[in-house]
Design an enzyme around this catalytic site. Sequence first.
Site, PDB file in Angstrom:
ATOM      1  N   ASN A  21       0.665  -1.254   0.012  1.00  0.00           N
ATOM      2  CA  ASN A  21       0.014   0.153   0.017  1.00  0.00           C
ATOM      3  C   ASN A  21       0.859   1.221   0.018  1.00  0.00           C
ATOM      4  O   ASN A  21       0.278   2.362   0.279  1.00  0.00           O
ATOM      5  CB  ASN A  21      -0.908   0.148   1.302  1.00  0.00           C
ATOM      6  CG  ASN A  21      -1.908  -1.177   1.401  1.00  0.00           C
ATOM      7  OD1 ASN A  21      -2.332  -1.564   0.307  1.00  0.00           O
ATOM      8  ND2 ASN A  21      -1.869  -1.694   2.467  1.00  0.00           N
ATOM      9  N   HIS A  62     -14.078  -1.883   6.244  1.00  0.00           N
ATOM     10  CA  HIS A  62     -12.794  -2.320   6.670  1.00  0.00           C
ATOM     11  C   HIS A  62     -13.039  -2.863   7.919  1.00  0.00           C
ATOM     12  O   HIS A  62     -13.913  -2.342   8.862  1.00  0.00           O
ATOM     13  CB  HIS A  62     -11.690  -1.426   6.646  1.00  0.00           C
ATOM     14  CG  HIS A  62     -10.272  -1.887   7.054  1.00  0.00           C
ATOM     15  ND1 HIS A  62      -9.923  -1.610   8.344  1.00  0.00           N
ATOM     16  CD2 HIS A  62      -9.296  -2.460   6.111  1.00  0.00           C
ATOM     17  CE1 HIS A  62      -8.404  -2.200   8.139  1.00  0.00           C
ATOM     18  NE2 HIS A  62      -8.281  -2.623   7.103  1.00  0.00           N
ATOM     19  N   GLU A  82     -16.010   3.990   3.148  1.00  0.00           N
ATOM     20  CA  GLU A  82     -14.565   4.325   2.709  1.00  0.00           C
ATOM     21  C   GLU A  82     -14.978   5.231   1.368  1.00  0.00           C
ATOM     22  O   GLU A  82     -15.932   5.065   0.858  1.00  0.00           O
ATOM     23  CB  GLU A  82     -13.761   2.957   2.526  1.00  0.00           C
ATOM     24  CG  GLU A  82     -13.391   2.364   3.647  1.00  0.00           C
ATOM     25  CD  GLU A  82     -12.910   0.883   3.529  1.00  0.00           C
ATOM     26  OE1 GLU A  82     -12.210   0.508   2.352  1.00  0.00           O
ATOM     27  OE2 GLU A  82     -13.142   0.114   4.227  1.00  0.00           O
ATOM     28  N   SER A  88     -10.982  -0.674   0.202  1.00  0.00           N
ATOM     29  CA  SER A  88      -9.827  -1.269   0.167  1.00  0.00           C
ATOM     30  C   SER A  88      -9.635  -2.523  -0.616  1.00  0.00           C
ATOM     31  O   SER A  88      -8.313  -2.784  -1.029  1.00  0.00           O
ATOM     32  CB  SER A  88      -9.244  -1.562   1.811  1.00  0.00           C
ATOM     33  OG  SER A  88     -10.143  -2.441   2.256  1.00  0.00           O
ATOM     34  N   ASP A 116     -13.358   7.149   5.620  1.00  0.00           N
ATOM     35  CA  ASP A 116     -12.152   6.650   6.003  1.00  0.00           C
ATOM     36  C   ASP A 116     -11.440   6.821   4.712  1.00  0.00           C
ATOM     37  O   ASP A 116     -11.735   6.215   3.544  1.00  0.00           O
ATOM     38  CB  ASP A 116     -12.456   4.983   6.175  1.00  0.00           C
ATOM     39  CG  ASP A 116     -11.125   4.386   6.265  1.00  0.00           C
ATOM     40  OD1 ASP A 116      -9.931   4.863   5.959  1.00  0.00           O
ATOM     41  OD2 ASP A 116     -11.162   3.223   6.804  1.00  0.00           O
ATOM     42  N   HIS A 150      -7.268   4.612   1.448  1.00  0.00           N
ATOM     43  CA  HIS A 150      -6.655   4.591   0.219  1.00  0.00           C
ATOM     44  C   HIS A 150      -6.705   5.502  -0.780  1.00  0.00           C
ATOM     45  O   HIS A 150      -6.503   5.469  -1.868  1.00  0.00           O
ATOM     46  CB  HIS A 150      -7.292   3.124  -0.105  1.00  0.00           C
ATOM     47  CG  HIS A 150      -6.999   2.085   0.526  1.00  0.00           C
ATOM     48  ND1 HIS A 150      -5.791   1.246   0.456  1.00  0.00           N
ATOM     49  CD2 HIS A 150      -7.641   1.418   1.661  1.00  0.00           C
ATOM     50  CE1 HIS A 150      -5.586   0.104   1.344  1.00  0.00           C
ATOM     51  NE2 HIS A 150      -6.734   0.448   1.939  1.00  0.00           N
ATOM     52  N   LYS A 194       0.033   4.169   4.887  1.00  0.00           N
ATOM     53  CA  LYS A 194       0.155   3.801   3.220  1.00  0.00           C
ATOM     54  C   LYS A 194       0.629   4.730   2.375  1.00  0.00           C
ATOM     55  O   LYS A 194       1.938   4.533   2.356  1.00  0.00           O
ATOM     56  CB  LYS A 194      -1.488   3.615   2.810  1.00  0.00           C
ATOM     57  CG  LYS A 194      -1.849   2.110   3.749  1.00  0.00           C
ATOM     58  CD  LYS A 194      -3.325   1.913   3.725  1.00  0.00           C
ATOM     59  CE  LYS A 194      -3.576   0.453   4.743  1.00  0.00           C
ATOM     60  NZ  LYS A 194      -4.828   0.455   5.220  1.00  0.00           N
TER      61      LYS A 194
HETATM   62  C1  LIG Z   1      -5.089   0.017   6.448  1.00  0.00           C
HETATM   63  C2  LIG Z   1      -6.692   0.240   6.727  1.00  0.00           C
HETATM   64  C3  LIG Z   1      -6.890   0.930   8.025  1.00  0.00           C
HETATM   65  C4  LIG Z   1      -6.118   0.783   9.218  1.00  0.00           C
HETATM   66  O1  LIG Z   1      -5.190   1.667   9.354  1.00  0.00           O
HETATM   67  P1  LIG Z   1      -3.772   1.013  10.024  1.00  0.00           P
HETATM   68  O2  LIG Z   1      -3.071   2.444  10.083  1.00  0.00           O
HETATM   69  O3  LIG Z   1      -3.048   0.081   9.142  1.00  0.00           O
HETATM   70  O4  LIG Z   1      -4.200   0.487  11.250  1.00  0.00           O
HETATM   71  C5  LIG Z   1      -8.194   1.427   8.300  1.00  0.00           C
HETATM   72  N1  LIG Z   1      -9.242   1.302   7.187  1.00  0.00           N
HETATM   73  C6  LIG Z   1      -8.522   1.019   6.019  1.00  0.00           C
HETATM   74  C7  LIG Z   1      -9.784   0.880   4.835  1.00  0.00           C
HETATM   75  C8  LIG Z   1      -7.661   0.357   5.735  1.00  0.00           C
HETATM   76  O5  LIG Z   1      -7.114  -0.124   4.347  1.00  0.00           O
END
Ligand SMILES: *Cc1c(COP(=O)(O)O)cnc(C)c1O
Length: 388
Positions: free
Chosen positions: A48, A134, A178, A182, A207, A210, A239
């Site tokens: 990522n 997620h 989101e 993801s 969220d 990505h 990411k």
């Molecule tokens: C990776 C991810 C998270 C969590 O983030 P981290 O910092 O890795 O704990 C939350 N939401 C989505 C959609 C993700 O892909």
Amino acid sequence: MAGFERHLADELEAVREAGLWRELRRIESIQSNRVTIEGREYLNFSSNDYLGLAAHPALGQAAKDAVEHFGVGSGASRLVCGSLGPHHELEAALADWLGAESALVFSSGFAAAQGALMSLLGQGDVVILDKKSHASMIDAAKLSGATLRVFRHNDLENLEQRLQWAAEQGGRVLVATETVFSMDGDRALLAKIVELKDRYGAWLMLDEAHALGCHGAGGSGLAKRLAKRVEIRMGTLGKAVGAAGGFICGSRGLVELLVNKARSFIFSTAPSPAVSASAVAGVKLVRGEEGESLREQLWQRVEELRRGVESLGWGVPAEPSAILPLIVGSEAKAMAMMGQLREAGFFIPAIRYPTVARNEARLRVTVSASHSSDDVQALLQALARCEI
Ligand SMILES: *Cc1c(COP(=O)(O)O)cnc(C)c1O
């Protein structure tokens, strides 16, 4: 002890039988478009780290400088004596980048989601999630004590039905989704979701894990232009930003509430100052000229891959993102395809239940600005040779 070990063995056997066995692979190389595992180099299409910043020298230097000045450990939680310069600098940088009044850093995105939902909701409230949300959001919703309702992925009629039902319950209502999903790389219908939640007096949490770094002006994500109408935005620094940690941004009141109520913030040691300082450097890079040119490269590679994959007969999401799912269906097929690609020198883990729904197992291909055109062509040739 014997009973405990028997329990473990039974559980593990069930996982194996379901074709869902997982194990760690030890990587001995720097985080990049190539990874070395057990002495063999693979082309990596699984990270990522979309802009290739995880191993960028500017992030490394920022970490070294912070270690010199602050040491490695933060020593305590933020509210005790762990609220160090780099945390505050990072929060100011995030708020400025994302056009928010305020931001708060957590040790991970997972912790940020928990802190936010548990602070904002409780028994008698309703949280409505997109079906493809997620795990961090699902768990946060469950832990909050609110009633959890799910709407079909990107189905606004279904969301409206849930909102109607929720409005009758008499509590607070929060919708969460989101902006870029993801595991599918598709997008939420943001403008319409904002309109709907406003109509029903609900709150919205987006969220951006990505989307940040890849989408929007200066890589600021897809939600920024709706910022005034979105109560809560969250993201991760692990990411595209290339470091680690998570955050929530929004109004000053939101951040003050989280500082006072978010258990995953209050009862957890502050992130290492080195990591937060790297994240500051990452944000600076993402927003600047270098970020702009990295995004250009990323989108060129994405286009090449989408075109190639389509000509091999795979479906691609309507809108481009750095995530391209090759959905094969059964868990066994996904594992077989992963094995063939591994043999050919490509590192692309299969994604199975429970990360995605049963029989939607897939290879999740992710592209980075650090891939060359030749890397993408090599992957397309390997995909053409796969037999599944
Ligand atoms: C990776 C991810 C998270 C969590 O983030 P981290 O910092 O890795 O704990 C939350 N939401 C989505 C959609 C993700 O892909």
